[in-house]
Design a protein around this motif. Structure first.
Motif: not given
Ligand code: SF4
Ligand code: SF4
Ligand code: FES
Length: 317
Positions: A192-200, A221-223, A264-272
């Protein structure tokens, strides 16, 4: 007889008073409401809200970035931060620059730092009180105002090969590959990641090591979330190469598992969590499950010609 008739009239009086009394009360209320609706609305008390927004224009040579204050009336504004930015841009300052597109958390364009946390402006509600401070995503090169340079971020994403790799060399897009429902569901939370870069851009390791020279840069984290998603895809055949690439880049060990990215992921994903799983895969403590299904879906039968297409078909043959 007299006693009975006097009792009847007593109760009749009480009941009629109650019913007619209530009906007239309701009628009065109804008339009052109608009168209130037809009367001109009293002007609303303005709900003034201040925004301090980061401004930087590369054309103003030698001028340092500044914070500019704008005030808007929330009575006349939709509820999200992006609505406030749009209002400011259309009514007060057309030079204010920011990215946006879908305004519903799908495109990933409107990532910015709002009140100290990376968020999507279109999904974050305006707080009615206080001054809201808006900055570009941290530790990125600013192009103008709230627009940052995504080139490095996207180049790092492309390095994990974010596409299906198969042993057989079919022409991409010509075949459908089988995947069981269970295998598909195991990718939930990663696709569901939208590559917004909030996480990175909220990751301290990415701040320090994300912009160093290849191959020692930290992919972020996103990549890495995408790397895990493609490794775990039951239809992908490049698992060993993908894992080897991550080992070579020394990437996953730069992560300290503080999980700023996840919070901080706005899509509530868990890159960690994805990075923790990658470590287990690289260390050999976790294995990719065998796919429930493999191979290509049978070719669809050719569609019969519609009556109006028959001429074209016959002329071809
Ligand atoms: S913050 Fe969430 S949705 Fe945005 S790039 Fe990172 S993993 Fe993807
Ligand atoms: S958990 Fe890893 S990737 Fe996420 S913010 Fe912390 S260091 Fe960065
Ligand atoms: S405008 Fe598309 S995610 Fe915000």
């Amino acid at each position: 007889m007299n006693l009975i008739s006097s009792r009847i009239s007593f109760w009749r009086n009480i009941l009629s008073k109650r019913f007619y009394g209530d009906a007239s009360k309701k009628k009065l209320e109804c008339e009052n409401k109608k009168a209130a609706a037809s009367a001109p609305a009293a002007p609303k008390k303005p709900k003034l809200k201040k925004f301090k927004i980061y401004r930087y224009n590369p054309e103003d040579k030698g001028k340092k970035p500044t914070m500019q204050t704008y005030t808007i009336d929330l009575n006349d504004c939709r509820p999200m931060i992006l609505d406030a930015l749009n209002k400011i841009k259309s009514e007060q300052d057309s030079s204010l620059t920011y990215r946006r597109s879908c305004r519903e958390g799908i495109c990933g364009s409107c990532g910015m730092n709002i009140d100290g946390i990376n968020r999507l402006a279109c999904l974050y509600k305006i707080k009615p009180k206080g001054t809201t401070k808006i900055y570009p995503l941290p530790h990125m090169y600013v192009i103008k105002d709230l627009v940052v340079d995504f080139n490095k971020f996207l180049e790092q994403h492309s390095r994990i090969k974010p596409y299906l790799i198969r042993k057989s060399k079919e022409q991409p897009g010509t075949t459908q590959y089988l995947q069981s429902i269970k295998d598909r569901e195991s990718l939930d939370g990663y696709i569901e990641c939208i590559l917004c870069a909030c996480c990175a851009t909220s990751c301290p390791e990415y701040w320090w090591h994300g912009h160093t020279k290849k191959p020692n840069d930290f992919l972020g984290p996103a990549a890495l979330l995408h790397a895990y998603r493609w490794i775990m895809d039951s239809r992908d055949h490049a698992t060993a190469d993908r894992i080897k690439q991550l080992t070579n880049y020394y990437n996953i060990y730069r992560c300290h598992q503080i999980n700023n990215c996840t919070s901080c992921c706005p899509k509530r994903l868990a890159p960690g969590v994805a990075i923790a799983n990658l470590r287990l895969l690289v260390g050999g403590f976790k294995k990719k499950n065998k796919p429930d299904m493999d191979g290509a879906a049978p070719a669809e039968p050719e569609k019969a010609c519609k009556v109006e297409d028959e001429d074209k078909c016959s002329s071809k043959s």
